[in-house]
Design a protein around this motif. Structure first.
Motif, PDB file in Angstrom:
ATOM      1  N   VAL A  91       0.868  -1.172   0.000  1.00 40.52           N
ATOM      2  CA  VAL A  91       0.000   0.000   0.000  1.00 40.52           C
ATOM      3  C   VAL A  91       0.910   1.228   0.000  1.00 40.52           C
ATOM      4  O   VAL A  91       2.081   1.149   0.366  1.00 40.52           O
ATOM      5  CB  VAL A  91      -0.961   0.036   1.203  1.00 40.52           C
ATOM      6  N   ASP A  92       0.369   2.330  -0.419  1.00 45.07           N
ATOM      7  CA  ASP A  92       1.164   3.552  -0.464  1.00 45.07           C
ATOM      8  C   ASP A  92       1.269   4.213   0.901  1.00 45.07           C
ATOM      9  O   ASP A  92       2.258   4.875   1.201  1.00 45.07           O
ATOM     10  CB  ASP A  92       0.550   4.518  -1.475  1.00 45.07           C
ATOM     11  N   LEU A  93       0.248   4.000   1.728  1.00 48.21           N
ATOM     12  CA  LEU A  93       0.223   4.623   3.045  1.00 48.21           C
ATOM     13  C   LEU A  93      -0.495   3.716   4.032  1.00 48.21           C
ATOM     14  O   LEU A  93      -1.586   3.221   3.750  1.00 48.21           O
ATOM     15  CB  LEU A  93      -0.501   5.972   2.965  1.00 48.21           C
ATOM     16  N   THR A  94       0.141   3.499   5.182  1.00 46.54           N
ATOM     17  CA  THR A  94      -0.479   2.740   6.269  1.00 46.54           C
ATOM     18  C   THR A  94      -0.556   3.630   7.497  1.00 46.54           C
ATOM     19  O   THR A  94       0.448   4.207   7.920  1.00 46.54           O
ATOM     20  CB  THR A  94       0.320   1.472   6.604  1.00 46.54           C
ATOM     21  N   LEU A  95      -1.759   3.717   8.057  1.00 48.98           N
ATOM     22  CA  LEU A  95      -1.985   4.573   9.213  1.00 48.98           C
ATOM     23  C   LEU A  95      -2.377   3.765  10.446  1.00 48.98           C
ATOM     24  O   LEU A  95      -3.007   2.716  10.336  1.00 48.98           O
ATOM     25  CB  LEU A  95      -3.119   5.566   8.930  1.00 48.98           C
ATOM     26  N   VAL A  96      -2.026   4.288  11.601  1.00 52.49           N
ATOM     27  CA  VAL A  96      -2.620   3.837  12.863  1.00 52.49           C
ATOM     28  C   VAL A  96      -4.008   4.468  12.900  1.00 52.49           C
ATOM     29  O   VAL A  96      -4.130   5.691  12.827  1.00 52.49           O
ATOM     30  CB  VAL A  96      -1.781   4.321  14.061  1.00 52.49           C
ATOM     31  N   HIS A  97      -5.068   3.672  13.003  1.00 53.68           N
ATOM     32  CA  HIS A  97      -6.423   4.210  12.833  1.00 53.68           C
ATOM     33  C   HIS A  97      -6.859   5.084  14.015  1.00 53.68           C
ATOM     34  O   HIS A  97      -7.333   6.205  13.834  1.00 53.68           O
ATOM     35  CB  HIS A  97      -7.416   3.061  12.620  1.00 53.68           C
ATOM     36  N   TRP A  98      -6.754   4.544  15.198  1.00 61.23           N
ATOM     37  CA  TRP A  98      -7.019   5.284  16.445  1.00 61.23           C
ATOM     38  C   TRP A  98      -5.948   4.866  17.446  1.00 61.23           C
ATOM     39  O   TRP A  98      -5.497   3.709  17.416  1.00 61.23           O
ATOM     40  CB  TRP A  98      -8.390   4.933  17.029  1.00 61.23           C
ATOM     41  N   PRO A  99      -5.555   5.746  18.358  1.00 59.79           N
ATOM     42  CA  PRO A  99      -4.560   5.332  19.354  1.00 59.79           C
ATOM     43  C   PRO A  99      -5.097   4.273  20.315  1.00 59.79           C
ATOM     44  O   PRO A  99      -4.379   3.349  20.696  1.00 59.79           O
ATOM     45  CB  PRO A  99      -4.227   6.639  20.084  1.00 59.79           C
ATOM     46  N   GLY A 100      -6.383   4.376  20.697  1.00 57.63           N
ATOM     47  CA  GLY A 100      -6.952   3.404  21.622  1.00 57.63           C
ATOM     48  C   GLY A 100      -6.373   3.521  23.017  1.00 57.63           C
ATOM     49  O   GLY A 100      -5.501   4.345  23.291  1.00 57.63           O
ATOM     50  N   GLU A 101      -6.852   2.686  23.901  1.00 60.03           N
ATOM     51  CA  GLU A 101      -6.380   2.677  25.286  1.00 60.03           C
ATOM     52  C   GLU A 101      -5.447   1.491  25.513  1.00 60.03           C
ATOM     53  O   GLU A 101      -5.709   0.388  25.054  1.00 60.03           O
ATOM     54  CB  GLU A 101      -7.555   2.585  26.258  1.00 60.03           C
ATOM     55  N   GLY A 102      -4.348   1.738  26.212  1.00 61.73           N
ATOM     56  CA  GLY A 102      -3.452   0.654  26.615  1.00 61.73           C
ATOM     57  C   GLY A 102      -2.465   0.207  25.563  1.00 61.73           C
ATOM     58  O   GLY A 102      -1.695  -0.732  25.795  1.00 61.73           O
ATOM     59  N   ASN A 103      -2.450   0.852  24.404  1.00 59.86           N
ATOM     60  CA  ASN A 103      -1.478   0.491  23.371  1.00 59.86           C
ATOM     61  C   ASN A 103      -0.188   1.279  23.567  1.00 59.86           C
ATOM     62  O   ASN A 103      -0.210   2.439  23.966  1.00 59.86           O
ATOM     63  CB  ASN A 103      -2.049   0.760  21.977  1.00 59.86           C
ATOM     64  N   ASP A 104       0.928   0.632  23.279  1.00 58.33           N
ATOM     65  CA  ASP A 104       2.249   1.217  23.477  1.00 58.33           C
ATOM     66  C   ASP A 104       2.707   1.902  22.186  1.00 58.33           C
ATOM     67  O   ASP A 104       3.002   1.237  21.197  1.00 58.33           O
ATOM     68  CB  ASP A 104       3.236   0.113  23.879  1.00 58.33           C
ATOM     69  N   VAL A 105       2.749   3.232  22.212  1.00 59.55           N
ATOM     70  CA  VAL A 105       3.144   3.994  21.016  1.00 59.55           C
ATOM     71  C   VAL A 105       4.520   3.566  20.527  1.00 59.55           C
ATOM     72  O   VAL A 105       4.750   3.399  19.320  1.00 59.55           O
ATOM     73  CB  VAL A 105       3.131   5.512  21.297  1.00 59.55           C
ATOM     74  N   ASN A 106       5.451   3.381  21.449  1.00 61.17           N
ATOM     75  CA  ASN A 106       6.814   2.972  21.071  1.00 61.17           C
ATOM     76  C   ASN A 106       6.795   1.654  20.311  1.00 61.17           C
ATOM     77  O   ASN A 106       7.481   1.494  19.291  1.00 61.17           O
ATOM     78  CB  ASN A 106       7.694   2.828  22.313  1.00 61.17           C
ATOM     79  N   GLU A 107       5.991   0.722  20.788  1.00 60.29           N
ATOM     80  CA  GLU A 107       5.934  -0.615  20.186  1.00 60.29           C
ATOM     81  C   GLU A 107       5.316  -0.573  18.796  1.00 60.29           C
ATOM     82  O   GLU A 107       5.897  -1.082  17.830  1.00 60.29           O
ATOM     83  CB  GLU A 107       5.129  -1.556  21.087  1.00 60.29           C
ATOM     84  N   TYR A 108       4.159   0.061  18.667  1.00 64.12           N
ATOM     85  CA  TYR A 108       3.502  -0.030  17.359  1.00 64.12           C
ATOM     86  C   TYR A 108       4.100   0.907  16.312  1.00 64.12           C
ATOM     87  O   TYR A 108       4.084   0.585  15.128  1.00 64.12           O
ATOM     88  CB  TYR A 108       1.983   0.111  17.455  1.00 64.12           C
ATOM     89  N   MET A 109       4.686   2.019  16.743  1.00 59.92           N
ATOM     90  CA  MET A 109       5.340   2.864  15.744  1.00 59.92           C
ATOM     91  C   MET A 109       6.612   2.202  15.218  1.00 59.92           C
ATOM     92  O   MET A 109       6.937   2.322  14.029  1.00 59.92           O
ATOM     93  CB  MET A 109       5.653   4.243  16.327  1.00 59.92           C
ATOM     94  N   ALA A 110       7.323   1.497  16.081  1.00 61.52           N
ATOM     95  CA  ALA A 110       8.507   0.756  15.636  1.00 61.52           C
ATOM     96  C   ALA A 110       8.109  -0.319  14.630  1.00 61.52           C
ATOM     97  O   ALA A 110       8.799  -0.541  13.625  1.00 61.52           O
ATOM     98  CB  ALA A 110       9.217   0.136  16.829  1.00 61.52           C
ATOM     99  N   GLU A 111       6.980  -0.982  14.866  1.00 61.67           N
ATOM    100  CA  GLU A 111       6.495  -2.016  13.948  1.00 61.67           C
ATOM    101  C   GLU A 111       6.030  -1.397  12.630  1.00 61.67           C
ATOM    102  O   GLU A 111       6.243  -1.969  11.553  1.00 61.67           O
ATOM    103  CB  GLU A 111       5.343  -2.798  14.588  1.00 61.67           C
ATOM    104  N   LEU A 112       5.411  -0.231  12.715  1.00 65.14           N
ATOM    105  CA  LEU A 112       4.954   0.442  11.506  1.00 65.14           C
ATOM    106  C   LEU A 112       6.141   0.834  10.631  1.00 65.14           C
ATOM    107  O   LEU A 112       6.113   0.662   9.400  1.00 65.14           O
ATOM    108  CB  LEU A 112       4.136   1.678  11.895  1.00 65.14           C
ATOM    109  N   LEU A 113       7.195   1.339  11.268  1.00 64.66           N
ATOM    110  CA  LEU A 113       8.407   1.685  10.517  1.00 64.66           C
ATOM    111  C   LEU A 113       9.034   0.431   9.909  1.00 64.66           C
ATOM    112  O   LEU A 113       9.508   0.449   8.768  1.00 64.66           O
ATOM    113  CB  LEU A 113       9.410   2.385  11.426  1.00 64.66           C
TER     114      LEU A 113
END
Length: 265
Positions: A91-113
């Motif tokens: 895909v050309d662009l992948t987004l985090v849809h909503w931050p939600g509760e209890g999710n680790d920004v460090n963890e999922y942004m590293a995975e997104l990268l």
């Protein structure tokens, strides 16, 4: 790669309805399509793209990762599943849809990268992030890696503090609910401008957003509306008209789901 200023959205469109909408959009000239895992229409969007006859490389395709997949175990596998449904290698662009509760920004942004580095997506970004979350995300991947933050924005909810911050950091603002569930289409001021310009209220509103350097992704099930909306690209409002629409700001938020949304700026 840059986020297109105009695309077609597919929120709430399912089955043959979304197939027809995307095919019509591509046929009348759209080249950006926005979907998401939670929309449950990725397979149909992929089918529509395939049947459209438009080269995949000419289409800017966006999907979004749902909150239960925002972890190192599920993010990349879920994106691969999305690619399979969409019938594409990337895909050309992948987004985090909503931050939600209890999710680790460090963890999922590293995975997104990591997903970007693996070639599963050309660009990465977020959606429904406030300034604090943008700063947290940037601490992991850098502001230069955040292609866009897709947020609710309309003449009634202009999110000026967030928009100013994103522009300073080089993050493209993408607007959803730009027509405020159709409420702006009945607005007397916007309709007065539309009448003066020989345009529609939707065209005026979309042109207003784009002139603020905000990308828009309106959806429609009707071919004539898709074609009409796209014509907003050629409409240039005057400074006075822009100021009149700017004055409609009233913090008129339409979407604020508990458990998904952050504390808004």
């Amino acid at each position: 790669m840059t986020v297109p200023s105009f695309g077609v959205g597919t929120f709430r469109l399912k089955d043959s309805v979304v197939i027809d909408s995307v095919k019509n959009a591509l046929d009348v000239g759209y080249r950006a399509v926005d979907t998401a895992q939670i929309y449950d229409n990725e397979k149909e969007v992929g089918q529509a793209i395939k049947e459209s006859g438009v080269d995949r490389n000419d289409i800017y395709l966006t999907t979004k990762i749902w909150v239960d997949k925002l972890n190192s175990e599920n993010l990349i596998p879920s994106l691969k599943e999305s690619l399979e449904k969409l019938g594409t290698d990337y895909v050309d662009l992948t987004l985090v849809h909503w931050p939600g509760e209890g999710n680790d920004v460090n963890e999922y942004m590293a995975e997104l990268l990591k997903a970007k580095q693996l070639g599963l997506t050309k660009e990465i970004g977020v959606s429904n992030f406030n300034i604090a979350l943008l700063e947290e995300a940037a601490a992991v991947v850098g502001f230069d890696q955040i292609a866009t933050n897709q947020i609710e924005l309309s003449p009634y909810l202009q999110n000026r503090k967030s928009v100013d911050f994103m522009k300073k950091k080089g993050i493209k603002v993408t607007s959803y609910m730009t027509l405020a569930y159709g409420k702006v289409l009945k607005d007397p001021l916007i309709n007065a401008i539309a009448t003066e310009r020989g345009a529609t209220a939707a065209q005026v509103t979309l042109a207003w957003a784009m002139q603020h350097d905000i990308a828009v992704i309106p959806s429609s099930t009707k071919r004539e509306n898709l074609e009409s909306n796209l014509a907003a690209i050629t409409l240039t409002l005057t400074d006075e008209e822009m100021a009149r629409i700017d004055a409609l700001e009233c913090n008129g938020r339409e979407v604020d789901p508990k458990g998904l949304a952050p504390i808004w700026d």
